[in-house]
Design a protein around this motif. Sequence first.
Motif, mmCIF file in Angstrom:
data_model
loop_
_atom_site.group_PDB
_atom_site.id
_atom_site.type_symbol
_atom_site.label_atom_id
_atom_site.label_comp_id
_atom_site.label_asym_id
_atom_site.label_seq_id
_atom_site.Cartn_x
_atom_site.Cartn_y
_atom_site.Cartn_z
ATOM 1 N N ARG A 79 56.207 35.656 41.003
ATOM 2 C CA ARG A 79 55.912 34.351 40.965
ATOM 3 C C ARG A 79 54.389 34.163 41.161
ATOM 4 N NH1 ARG A 79 60.885 31.780 44.370
ATOM 5 N NH2 ARG A 79 62.432 32.040 42.744
ATOM 6 N N TYR A 80 53.762 34.891 42.096
ATOM 7 C CA TYR A 80 52.495 34.418 42.210
ATOM 8 C C TYR A 80 51.513 35.446 41.589
ATOM 9 C CZ TYR A 80 54.401 31.141 45.612
ATOM 10 O OH TYR A 80 55.024 30.142 46.411
ATOM 11 N N TRP A 81 51.707 36.036 40.475
ATOM 12 C CA TRP A 81 50.889 36.893 39.810
ATOM 13 C C TRP A 81 49.557 36.272 39.256
ATOM 14 C CZ3 TRP A 81 49.048 36.078 34.910
ATOM 15 C CH2 TRP A 81 49.653 35.135 34.085
ATOM 16 N N ALA A 101 45.869 37.933 40.008
ATOM 17 C CA ALA A 101 45.200 38.107 38.779
ATOM 18 C C ALA A 101 43.706 37.524 39.033
ATOM 19 C CB ALA A 101 45.872 37.686 37.483
ATOM 20 N N ILE A 102 43.669 36.155 39.266
ATOM 21 C CA ILE A 102 42.425 35.588 39.412
ATOM 22 C C ILE A 102 41.481 36.341 40.653
ATOM 23 C CG2 ILE A 102 41.268 33.528 40.033
ATOM 24 C CD1 ILE A 102 42.227 33.322 37.283
ATOM 25 N N VAL A 103 42.235 36.491 41.621
ATOM 26 C CA VAL A 103 41.436 37.012 42.560
ATOM 27 C C VAL A 103 40.884 38.325 42.466
ATOM 28 C CG1 VAL A 103 41.555 38.022 45.214
ATOM 29 C CG2 VAL A 103 42.304 35.830 44.586
ATOM 30 N N TYR A 104 41.949 39.467 41.717
ATOM 31 C CA TYR A 104 41.384 40.591 41.568
ATOM 32 C C TYR A 104 40.189 40.703 40.387
ATOM 33 C CZ TYR A 104 45.925 42.316 43.447
ATOM 34 O OH TYR A 104 47.160 42.542 44.400
ATOM 35 N N ILE A 105 40.429 39.861 39.488
ATOM 36 C CA ILE A 105 39.574 39.919 38.516
ATOM 37 C C ILE A 105 38.263 39.426 38.878
ATOM 38 C CG2 ILE A 105 39.086 38.729 36.156
ATOM 39 C CD1 ILE A 105 41.831 38.607 35.596
ATOM 40 N N LEU A 106 38.189 38.270 39.730
ATOM 41 C CA LEU A 106 36.875 37.842 40.350
ATOM 42 C C LEU A 106 36.133 39.031 41.307
ATOM 43 C CD1 LEU A 106 37.537 34.177 41.107
ATOM 44 C CD2 LEU A 106 35.812 35.110 39.544
ATOM 45 N N LEU A 107 37.089 39.816 41.798
ATOM 46 C CA LEU A 107 36.396 40.734 42.800
ATOM 47 C C LEU A 107 35.843 41.896 41.892
ATOM 48 C CD1 LEU A 107 39.094 40.886 45.674
ATOM 49 C CD2 LEU A 107 36.713 39.897 45.774
ATOM 50 N N ALA A 108 36.688 42.219 40.980
ATOM 51 C CA ALA A 108 36.179 43.434 40.027
ATOM 52 C C ALA A 108 34.779 43.050 39.137
ATOM 53 C CB ALA A 108 37.230 43.603 38.924
ATOM 54 N N VAL A 109 34.741 41.774 38.889
ATOM 55 C CA VAL A 109 33.466 41.205 38.102
ATOM 56 C C VAL A 109 32.379 41.179 38.903
ATOM 57 C CG1 VAL A 109 32.505 39.069 36.920
ATOM 58 C CG2 VAL A 109 34.646 40.259 36.058
ATOM 59 N N VAL A 110 32.437 40.682 39.931
ATOM 60 C CA VAL A 110 31.548 40.629 41.066
ATOM 61 C C VAL A 110 30.947 41.853 41.540
ATOM 62 C CG1 VAL A 110 32.608 40.541 43.295
ATOM 63 C CG2 VAL A 110 30.335 39.128 43.189
ATOM 64 N N ALA A 115 51.846 37.728 51.058
ATOM 65 C CA ALA A 115 51.154 37.032 51.991
ATOM 66 C C ALA A 115 49.673 37.445 51.859
ATOM 67 C CB ALA A 115 51.648 37.000 53.505
ATOM 68 N N PHE A 116 49.321 38.811 51.495
ATOM 69 C CA PHE A 116 48.088 39.552 51.426
ATOM 70 C C PHE A 116 47.480 39.419 50.108
ATOM 71 C CE2 PHE A 116 49.450 40.405 55.775
ATOM 72 C CZ PHE A 116 48.679 40.065 56.425
ATOM 73 N N LEU A 117 48.389 38.773 49.030
ATOM 74 C CA LEU A 117 48.025 38.924 47.661
ATOM 75 C C LEU A 117 47.959 40.394 47.192
ATOM 76 C CD1 LEU A 117 45.522 36.100 47.275
ATOM 77 C CD2 LEU A 117 47.930 35.936 47.072
ATOM 78 N N LEU A 118 48.770 41.206 47.596
ATOM 79 C CA LEU A 118 49.081 42.568 47.362
ATOM 80 C C LEU A 118 50.357 42.916 46.594
ATOM 81 C CD1 LEU A 118 47.404 44.170 50.677
ATOM 82 C CD2 LEU A 118 46.247 43.841 48.658
ATOM 83 N N ASN A 119 50.963 42.094 45.892
ATOM 84 C CA ASN A 119 52.138 42.611 45.375
ATOM 85 C C ASN A 119 51.772 43.542 44.138
ATOM 86 O OD1 ASN A 119 55.055 42.129 44.678
ATOM 87 N ND2 ASN A 119 54.415 41.114 42.903
#
Length: 858
Positions: A645-647, A651-660, A628-632
């Motif tokens: 299933r929600y990888w 992945a999109i959230v992690y990548i965008l945060l890392a890039v920003v 629920a917190f996208l921490l799997n």
Amino acid sequence: MERPGVLFARRLDEYGDAPALITPDGTVTYGELAARVEARARQLGGIRRLVLICGANDVETIATYLAALAAGHPVLLAPGDKAAGVDALIAAYRPDVVVRRDCSGRMAVEEVHAGSAHVLHPDLALLLSTSGSTGSPKLVRLSHSNVQSNAESIAEYLDIRSGDRAVTTLPMHYCYGLSVIHSHLLRGAALVLTSLSVADADFWELFRTHGGTNFAGVPYTFDLLDRVGFDALDLPGLRYVTQAGGRLAPDRVRKYAELGRRRGWEFFVMYGQTEATARMAYLPPELATTHPHTIGRAIPGGSFRIEAVTDAPEDIGELVYSGPNVMLGYAEGPEDLRLGDVLGGELRTGDLARCRRDGLYEVVGRRSRFAKVYGLRIDLALVESTLAEHGHRSCCVGGAEELIAAVESGGDLEGARQVAARAAGLPVGAVRVCAVDELPRTATGKPDYSAVTALARRPEPTQRACPDGRADADALRALYTEVLGCPNVTDDSSFVSLGGDSLSYVRMSLRLEQLLGYLPENWHTTRIRDFTPRRGRRRPSVETNVLLRAVAIVLIAGSHIHLFTLLGGAHVLLGVAGYNFARFHLSSAGRNERLRHTLVSVGRIAVPSMVWLGCVIALTGEYRITSAFLLNGILGPPGWTIEWRYWFVEAIVYILLAVVVLLCIPVVDRTERTYPFLFPMGLVAVGLLTRYGVIDIDDTRNRILTASVVFWFFALGWAAAKATTMWHRICVTAAIVATVPGFFFGDTRREIIVIGGLCLLVWLRSVRCPTVLSRVAGILASASLYIYVTHFQVYLPLRDDHPWPALVLSLLVGVLYWQVVTFVLQRDRRAALWSAGRRLLRWERPPIPTMSTPNTAR
């Protein structure tokens, strides 16, 4: 007696294998250009004829133009991007040959007369519009010696060298842009041909790649340079920058002169008119910091004098120029083409000026009824007379960025705006009409132009129609406000400057197309005021990244339902995400603005996903709370579980945060702006460290779903968006083809799908398709994230017995969830996420609008 013709156009072969024209498709040497010119000259024929050429900064147009000059055919150079203006010139002057692009985009030479329908003076070489307007019948008649002598003068004081490479920034049909072509070809220098704006990061990548040494700009160009952080760009080959086309404020002249002095290049301020072929004066760079308010001294071979004017101070008079570059005279119809020199080499400029004790000239005002809007010289009397012909009594003045027309009310004000725009050759968005009961007059009964200027400072009383006449700017601003949830929309706003992202892009494009009747190219970076009229019928198409999003989500859902096995759609979507990140978030805005926009986009992805998963967990208990917190991917159990299933969302959230976070580092931010293509290619290389196990990822079963491993797909999409040349695209394609095989544990079909999807993103910007299909693709693309998030709960109960209904229902539920989320965000235009982003960065400056290159020479 030497045959007529411009000398430098006949001597191109003297420079042999030196580069002459550089394009994304390759380099044309002087020898090759001379051969093309000779072939075109044979096609134009041996009989001297009037040749109309639609100007464009491309090889074929320039070669045809040079062929006409070399063979002695008088050229009527028309604006290639304004079909209506070309047709008006054809009707007015009845050229013997018309050279322009046909409907397929190919250069076509249309022979109207086998011989010539005109009596052409032997000295006549070139006809240019006095104002650059579309179809004004008043033309400047230039001789062969005018063109040759002015090119020689410019090349002399700029010290143009054979090794110089000028990157085109101005239209060919504009005398300033044309003078750049003339003076460089005269000296055997090269021209880097492009239509990119200096506001585009790809322009500077092109500049560096091809060793650019100089570029030309009008005042508006320098507004754009300020916005893109020109002072921080690394341009090791830059020798000098030139400015003309209107007055640049003295403080800005001084600023750029000082910048050039620090960075090792020179800044030339120049003064000229079409009537003098191009240039009459220049300010030596060493004087620009101390005398920025002057136009300098006359060019080599020319001279000035001041002629007394009644009621002017003693030291001020009309500036009169003499030199071999002064036109033969004006032409107002084909019968004038037989005339010779009627001016005797002397030109009254219409400018009021003084000569200072140090010999420099200073322009202090204008005598004539001309104005410069975006660097384009406008004949205000012509605009007023044209309006009068259409029943509108008017009084016109020109500002730096708009033409203002006071029109007596009682008529069709929007029609008056359209007429004024056509007469001036300006976009409709650059014309403002003020309705008045009676035109303002002075005490003597003359038009009070200062009063008209004052009118323009009041709020605009009339609706501003979109250029195609179907929607006004109020409707456009309302649309942007509705879709983006941003209340502060102005005519200078663009989709990117307002924080638009991939989630809102498709919906906005569909709504905008519905409002305008077509979707303008590069609309996402275009200001509302700059939307141009629809020209001709446009075949419906859908952007490739939109089509890929739609197809990928169908493949993902269908494969999960076991209707077919076509995996790879999610990894293609990672590439599309990188592509859209580069388009929407890497604008010319500052670091803080980029950060806010990206955080808002992350929130629009994360929050709806977390809400849905939280509800599913509360109702079914099927997933761990970490999902629920996208921490799997960080706290979840090892190995494959249903939480994976929600990888893709994680992945999109992690990548965008890392890039920003990465781009928040000042040196990294500067590097990305300086090397917009090489930077993402470097990220691809970094991402391959985990892809090939140089940096080991323990969980081998889930490695193709782990954010740190699949990051390289995102970087490839980013690089695809920044690939502006053939070699760029080849490099990205080579990286895709070389690195994808073997990643999916021998699943060849999956690899082919991913390679094919990413390569389409590199090479194909749009795909023609029926309107219905483009609309369906747009809806699926807009809802793709929501379909991905919801489809697991929809298809599982139906998969075994009703697979096709399961697919259809999965798509419909995702679209419905998309609509619900959109409705919730619209209820509060600022939205919770938007407000949170503003509070987080409360101290930041207002967003800087992303500007487009004007259609005319500004």
